[in-house]
Design an enzyme around this catalytic site. Structure first.
Site, PDB file in Angstrom:
ATOM      1  N   LEU A  32       0.814  -1.216   0.000  1.00 15.28           N
ATOM      2  CA  LEU A  32       0.000   0.000   0.000  1.00 15.28           C
ATOM      3  C   LEU A  32       0.846   1.263   0.000  1.00 15.28           C
ATOM      4  O   LEU A  32       0.405   2.315  -0.458  1.00 15.28           O
ATOM      5  CB  LEU A  32      -0.920   0.012   1.231  1.00 15.28           C
ATOM      6  CG  LEU A  32      -1.934  -1.130   1.333  1.00 15.28           C
ATOM      7  CD1 LEU A  32      -2.702  -1.036   2.649  1.00 15.28           C
ATOM      8  CD2 LEU A  32      -2.884  -1.117   0.146  1.00 15.28           C
ATOM      9  N   GLY A  33       2.070   1.166   0.521  1.00 16.65           N
ATOM     10  CA  GLY A  33       2.934   2.338   0.579  1.00 16.65           C
ATOM     11  C   GLY A  33       4.249   1.993   1.243  1.00 16.65           C
ATOM     12  O   GLY A  33       4.374   0.993   1.942  1.00 16.65           O
ATOM     13  N   SER A  34       5.260   2.831   1.021  1.00 20.04           N
ATOM     14  CA  SER A  34       6.563   2.603   1.638  1.00 20.04           C
ATOM     15  C   SER A  34       7.282   3.931   1.799  1.00 20.04           C
ATOM     16  O   SER A  34       6.936   4.931   1.172  1.00 20.04           O
ATOM     17  CB  SER A  34       7.413   1.640   0.791  1.00 20.04           C
ATOM     18  OG  SER A  34       7.648   2.192  -0.487  1.00 20.04           O
ATOM     19  N   GLY A  35       8.277   3.935   2.676  1.00 21.18           N
ATOM     20  CA  GLY A  35       9.056   5.140   2.932  1.00 21.18           C
ATOM     21  C   GLY A  35      10.187   4.830   3.876  1.00 21.18           C
ATOM     22  O   GLY A  35      10.576   3.662   4.040  1.00 21.18           O
ATOM     23  N   PHE A  37      10.159   4.716   6.929  1.00 23.50           N
ATOM     24  CA  PHE A  37       9.676   3.956   8.075  1.00 23.50           C
ATOM     25  C   PHE A  37       9.634   2.459   7.798  1.00 23.50           C
ATOM     26  O   PHE A  37       9.582   1.647   8.713  1.00 23.50           O
ATOM     27  CB  PHE A  37       8.252   4.407   8.421  1.00 23.50           C
ATOM     28  CG  PHE A  37       7.305   4.295   7.253  1.00 23.50           C
ATOM     29  CD1 PHE A  37       6.680   3.085   6.965  1.00 23.50           C
ATOM     30  CD2 PHE A  37       7.059   5.384   6.435  1.00 23.50           C
ATOM     31  CE1 PHE A  37       5.817   2.966   5.881  1.00 23.50           C
ATOM     32  CE2 PHE A  37       6.188   5.278   5.353  1.00 23.50           C
ATOM     33  CZ  PHE A  37       5.569   4.067   5.080  1.00 23.50           C
ATOM     34  N   SER A  39       7.446  -0.471   5.182  1.00 22.96           N
ATOM     35  CA  SER A  39       6.439  -0.723   4.161  1.00 22.96           C
ATOM     36  C   SER A  39       5.113  -1.107   4.787  1.00 22.96           C
ATOM     37  O   SER A  39       5.069  -1.733   5.843  1.00 22.96           O
ATOM     38  CB  SER A  39       6.896  -1.854   3.230  1.00 22.96           C
ATOM     39  OG  SER A  39       8.162  -1.544   2.657  1.00 22.96           O
ATOM     40  N   GLU A 109      -5.955  -3.014  12.538  1.00 18.07           N
ATOM     41  CA  GLU A 109      -7.277  -3.088  11.919  1.00 18.07           C
ATOM     42  C   GLU A 109      -7.298  -2.270  10.624  1.00 18.07           C
ATOM     43  O   GLU A 109      -6.519  -1.346  10.447  1.00 18.07           O
ATOM     44  CB  GLU A 109      -8.339  -2.561  12.879  1.00 18.07           C
ATOM     45  CG  GLU A 109      -8.184  -1.092  13.199  1.00 18.07           C
ATOM     46  CD  GLU A 109      -9.338  -0.525  14.001  1.00 18.07           C
ATOM     47  OE1 GLU A 109     -10.469  -1.049  13.909  1.00 18.07           O
ATOM     48  OE2 GLU A 109      -9.115   0.465  14.723  1.00 18.07           O
ATOM     49  N   ASP A 155       2.164  14.092  14.396  1.00 18.93           N
ATOM     50  CA  ASP A 155       2.117  14.174  12.924  1.00 18.93           C
ATOM     51  C   ASP A 155       0.670  14.123  12.440  1.00 18.93           C
ATOM     52  O   ASP A 155       0.336  13.367  11.523  1.00 18.93           O
ATOM     53  CB  ASP A 155       2.941  13.046  12.305  1.00 18.93           C
ATOM     54  CG  ASP A 155       3.333  13.345  10.850  1.00 18.93           C
ATOM     55  OD1 ASP A 155       3.285  14.535  10.445  1.00 18.93           O
ATOM     56  OD2 ASP A 155       3.688  12.394  10.130  1.00 18.93           O
TER      57      ASP A 155
END
Length: 284
Positions: A32-35, A37, A39, A109, A155
């Protein structure tokens, strides 16, 4: 349909210790996303086919650690999620976590149909004031819950709030920049620079609640105006806020109050709950 969540008096399960334990309980889905931090993956709990989110955090990227109630050492994000995962619906619930040799895996969740507020608002361009009023009230509830658990998110922004498209329920997500709430000043910034309060820019320190209120002011402005009030770092002066025609004076007043240049002039979270604009709000 919302994803699974622990009961109000439950605690997050102790860490599983193997890839096999994870695979026995969950099926990993798409990225779904990565950075920096790690994945984020979609996933499914095999026992009941409930949707979950699985966050993979490489061990070598983890900078901050803490201690769980049972004395176990864990990444600070897990410790903070354990504190806020009390069954309150406005904060993402940590269901389980796994400690593997090279990484930690957090299982959280996930509502069946959800979208982050950044994408949700982009589809509208900006939100009608009444819609924004209800959503902002939910964000306040989530902030108050975190504070009551001794957690400072640090954040709060559109991308870190998801909306259940079926129920309208918001959930605050991503505690990767979070820390323990303290009364004294913070001298290290964590979060998104464009949301940082003026005192960080000028003094390189800030109080937790004041920084949160500042970010809430930016959030509400983005909801009703569809853009950041201080793009490219310009105009962070109270008198330079520009509002669209048709926005009520009460809404403008809340935004201007949150974006006061002096932290002493800002409302507290409780002050906002009693503001006239936030009364008689329908919540999901």
């Amino acid at each position: 349909m919302s994803g699974p969540g622990p009961s109000a008096d439950s605690h997050v399960s102790p860490a599983g210790k193997s890839q096999e334990a994870l695979e026995e309980r969950y099926r990993m889905g798409s990225l779904l996303g990565s950075g920096g931090f790690g994945s984020i993956f979609s996933g499914t709990r095999l026992a009941d086919s409930a949707p979950v989110t699985i966050k993979r955090m490489p061990r070598n990227l983890i900078q901050h650690w803490g201690e769980l109630p049972d004395g176990a050492r864990a990444p600070l994000e897990i410790v903070l999620l354990d504190k806020v995962s009390t069954g309150f619906p406005g904060v993402i619930q940590l269901l389980e976590w796994f400690e593997l040799p090279s990484c930690f895996l957090l299982v959280m969740e996930r509502p069946e149909r959800c979208q982050d507020l950044r994408d949700f608002i982009a589809a509208w361009r900006f939100l009608p004031e009444e819609e924004a009023r209800g959503l902002f009230r939910q964000v306040l509830e989530a902030v108050r819950h975190c504070s009551s658990c001794g957690v400072l998110h640090r954040d709060i922004k559109l991308a870190n709030i998801i909306i259940d498209l079926d129920s309208g329920q918001l959930k605050l997500i991503d505690f990767g920049c979070g820390t323990f709430l303290q009364d004294t000043v913070y001298t290290q910034f964590a979060g998104t620079p464009s949301y940082s309060p003026p005192e960080w820019t000028y003094c390189k320190c800030y109080h937790g609640e004041a920084a949160t209120i500042w970010s809430l002011g930016i959030l509400l402005y983005q909801m009703v105006c569809g853009k950041h009030p201080f793009r490219r770092g310009r105009g962070i002066i109270r008198g330079q806020l520009k509002f669209p025609q048709g926005l009520s004076q009460e809404c403008r007043d809340v935004i201007s109050w949150c974006l006061s240049m002096r932290s002493l002039d800002m409302p507290s979270v409780e002050d906002l709950f009693y503001d006239p604009w936030l009364q008689d709000v329908h919540l999901p």
